[in-house]
Write a protein that holds these residues in place. Structure first.
Motif, mmCIF file in Angstrom:
data_model
loop_
_atom_site.group_PDB
_atom_site.id
_atom_site.type_symbol
_atom_site.label_atom_id
_atom_site.label_comp_id
_atom_site.label_asym_id
_atom_site.label_seq_id
_atom_site.Cartn_x
_atom_site.Cartn_y
_atom_site.Cartn_z
ATOM 1 N N PHE A 169 6.528 3.905 0.019
ATOM 2 C CA PHE A 169 8.063 4.601 1.123
ATOM 3 C C PHE A 169 8.576 3.724 1.711
ATOM 4 O O PHE A 169 8.163 2.221 1.926
ATOM 5 N N GLU A 170 9.964 3.164 2.234
ATOM 6 C CA GLU A 170 10.737 2.494 2.951
ATOM 7 C C GLU A 170 9.748 1.956 4.434
ATOM 8 O O GLU A 170 9.658 2.725 5.333
ATOM 9 N N ILE A 171 9.485 1.235 4.135
ATOM 10 C CA ILE A 171 8.507 0.190 5.563
ATOM 11 C C ILE A 171 9.792 -0.346 6.900
ATOM 12 O O ILE A 171 10.524 -0.860 6.547
ATOM 13 N N HIS A 172 9.461 0.593 8.086
ATOM 14 C CA HIS A 172 10.095 0.110 8.831
ATOM 15 C C HIS A 172 9.975 -0.917 10.290
ATOM 16 O O HIS A 172 9.510 -2.039 10.293
ATOM 17 N N SER A 173 8.018 -0.596 10.031
ATOM 18 C CA SER A 173 6.797 -1.873 10.377
ATOM 19 C C SER A 173 5.960 -1.602 10.116
ATOM 20 O O SER A 173 5.271 -0.672 9.814
ATOM 21 N N ILE A 174 5.353 -2.929 10.560
ATOM 22 C CA ILE A 174 3.352 -2.181 10.013
ATOM 23 C C ILE A 174 2.592 -2.850 11.373
ATOM 24 O O ILE A 174 2.601 -3.727 12.205
ATOM 25 N N ASP A 175 1.569 -2.436 11.533
ATOM 26 C CA ASP A 175 0.769 -1.678 13.203
ATOM 27 C C ASP A 175 -0.681 -2.574 12.349
ATOM 28 O O ASP A 175 -1.227 -1.268 11.450
ATOM 29 N N ILE A 176 -0.802 -3.324 12.400
ATOM 30 C CA ILE A 176 -2.653 -3.644 12.672
ATOM 31 C C ILE A 176 -3.413 -3.749 14.213
ATOM 32 O O ILE A 176 -2.875 -4.293 14.958
ATOM 33 N N TYR B 215 0.349 9.992 6.350
ATOM 34 C CA TYR B 215 0.695 10.390 4.792
ATOM 35 C C TYR B 215 -1.353 9.347 4.697
ATOM 36 O O TYR B 215 -1.046 7.405 4.994
ATOM 37 N N ALA C 172 -1.531 8.520 16.304
ATOM 38 C CA ALA C 172 -0.045 8.449 15.841
ATOM 39 C C ALA C 172 1.185 9.576 17.140
ATOM 40 O O ALA C 172 0.499 9.036 18.300
ATOM 41 N N LEU D 145 -3.602 6.466 2.899
ATOM 42 C CA LEU D 145 -3.440 4.944 1.519
ATOM 43 C C LEU D 145 -4.589 5.024 0.485
ATOM 44 O O LEU D 145 -5.137 5.473 0.936
ATOM 45 N N LYS D 146 -3.806 4.073 -0.306
ATOM 46 C CA LYS D 146 -5.512 3.789 -1.077
ATOM 47 C C LYS D 146 -6.426 2.910 0.053
ATOM 48 O O LYS D 146 -5.756 2.220 0.593
ATOM 49 N N ILE E 235 -4.665 0.670 10.357
ATOM 50 C CA ILE E 235 -3.388 -0.640 9.562
ATOM 51 C C ILE E 235 -2.542 1.148 9.622
ATOM 52 O O ILE E 235 -2.404 1.829 8.786
ATOM 53 N N LYS E 236 -1.422 0.935 10.287
ATOM 54 C CA LYS E 236 -0.069 2.065 10.005
ATOM 55 C C LYS E 236 0.880 1.538 9.796
ATOM 56 O O LYS E 236 1.076 0.264 10.290
ATOM 57 N N ILE E 237 1.275 1.980 8.417
ATOM 58 C CA ILE E 237 2.436 1.543 8.514
ATOM 59 C C ILE E 237 3.637 2.436 8.622
ATOM 60 O O ILE E 237 3.454 4.126 8.525
ATOM 61 N N LYS E 238 4.460 2.083 9.455
ATOM 62 C CA LYS E 238 5.369 3.303 9.624
ATOM 63 C C LYS E 238 6.922 3.438 9.232
ATOM 64 O O LYS E 238 7.372 1.716 8.268
ATOM 65 N N GLY E 239 7.721 3.949 8.522
ATOM 66 C CA GLY E 239 8.964 3.949 7.717
ATOM 67 C C GLY E 239 9.471 5.111 7.825
ATOM 68 O O GLY E 239 8.902 6.204 8.399
ATOM 69 N N THR E 240 9.752 5.785 6.511
ATOM 70 C CA THR E 240 10.523 6.982 6.244
ATOM 71 C C THR E 240 10.169 7.087 5.046
ATOM 72 O O THR E 240 9.931 6.891 4.302
ATOM 73 N N CYS E 241 9.237 8.313 5.470
ATOM 74 C CA CYS E 241 8.785 8.735 3.924
ATOM 75 C C CYS E 241 10.345 9.627 2.817
ATOM 76 O O CYS E 241 10.979 9.461 3.359
ATOM 77 N N TYR F 87 0.941 -1.168 0.036
ATOM 78 C CA TYR F 87 0.011 0.148 -0.170
ATOM 79 C C TYR F 87 0.948 1.067 0.074
ATOM 80 O O TYR F 87 0.756 2.707 -0.565
ATOM 81 N N PHE G 193 0.394 6.319 6.593
ATOM 82 C CA PHE G 193 1.762 5.751 6.744
ATOM 83 C C PHE G 193 2.332 6.912 7.536
ATOM 84 O O PHE G 193 1.651 7.761 7.260
ATOM 85 N N ILE H 17 8.425 8.163 10.590
ATOM 86 C CA ILE H 17 9.447 7.917 12.003
ATOM 87 C C ILE H 17 10.197 8.749 12.021
ATOM 88 O O ILE H 17 10.137 9.421 12.975
#
Lengths: 132, 132
Positions: free
Chosen positions: A111-118, B92, B64, B94-95, B118-124, A108, B83, B86
DNA sequence: AACTTATTTGCAACTTAGTTGCATTTTATG
DNA sequence: CATAAAATGCAACTAAGTTGCAAATAAGTT
């Protein structure tokens, strides 16, 4: 539960850090307050050590109505979704995400993913049985 | 963006509630602070109205590092993952989750489901390009 | 319009999670 | 043993969010 002693990461922890890791291993998931009540140290100590453990990648924070913390340890405790009861605010750890679902969800974003929180929110059975 | 006027739910909103819904429609996702700065009303008014809008199922809260709020309106704005960067803490949208993925995720619990966050964490990309 | 009632707001005081500076204690090191 | 480094407690603080209460607005009734 998970085999705490197998986790190399814990070898170099000291005092409060170790106590926190030990407790999270035993109880699964706890809030900063719960940790403080059990360990009977200053809240500054709790938060400083939680922060340090997160930085060391040993625990992770689960944000709900209040924040919870759980081990981020090893194959015995892989990343898993959580269920948050909207009635009692309790957090339930669910079974780990399958590789397929992890890949699907990761698609989805680019971007660079670090973790996924559900986090699945709803009403737990206990609270549901108390409804009329 | 979404066709705000088509949403029946907004017809009966008044004053601040309506202003908040309008702003969230325009901006997508905002924090309580951002709303307050723009609307220039007391923060108690902001929080009271946010709570009321959540209760009416018109907006939802996205937790967040700080909390954000977004419309929960209609087919123009279905539930979607987020998204969280961090580095800059920006959120952001997402779809939307596909029906398949929604079903798959919902299978992780047997409790009564109200929503799936659902939250994806990472670097934008923006923050990544600033790295060395 | 005048009167009454209900709703919304601002203000101030409060709660709770989390942070920070600083002095003191504990631990590690030569 | 002496000294430096790390961990802790304490108190004061910030920031998000809540609550009681009085004043202001809006809505309903005669």
């Amino acid at each position: 539960m998970y085999n705490f002693n197998m986790c190399e990461k814990f070898k170099n922890l000291k005092n409060t850090e170790y106590d926190i890791a030990l407790l999270l291993n035993k109880k699964g998931i706890l809030s900063a307050n719960e940790l403080q009540e059990i360990l009977k140290v200053d809240k500054a100590t709790i938060y400083r050590n939680l922060k340090s453990l997160i930085k060391k990648n040993i625990i992770r924070k689960v944000s709900a109505k209040k924040s919870f913390y759980e081990l981020n340890c090893n194959i015995h405790n892989p990343i898993h979704p959580h269920f948050e009861c909207i009635k009692c605010n309790k957090i339930y750890c669910l079974k780990p995400l399958s590789a397929e679902d992890t890949i699907n969800i990761s698609r989805y974003t680019n971007f660079e993913i670090h973790s996924i929180d559900i986090k699945i929110k709803g009403t737990c059975d206990e609270c549901k049985s108390m409804d009329n």
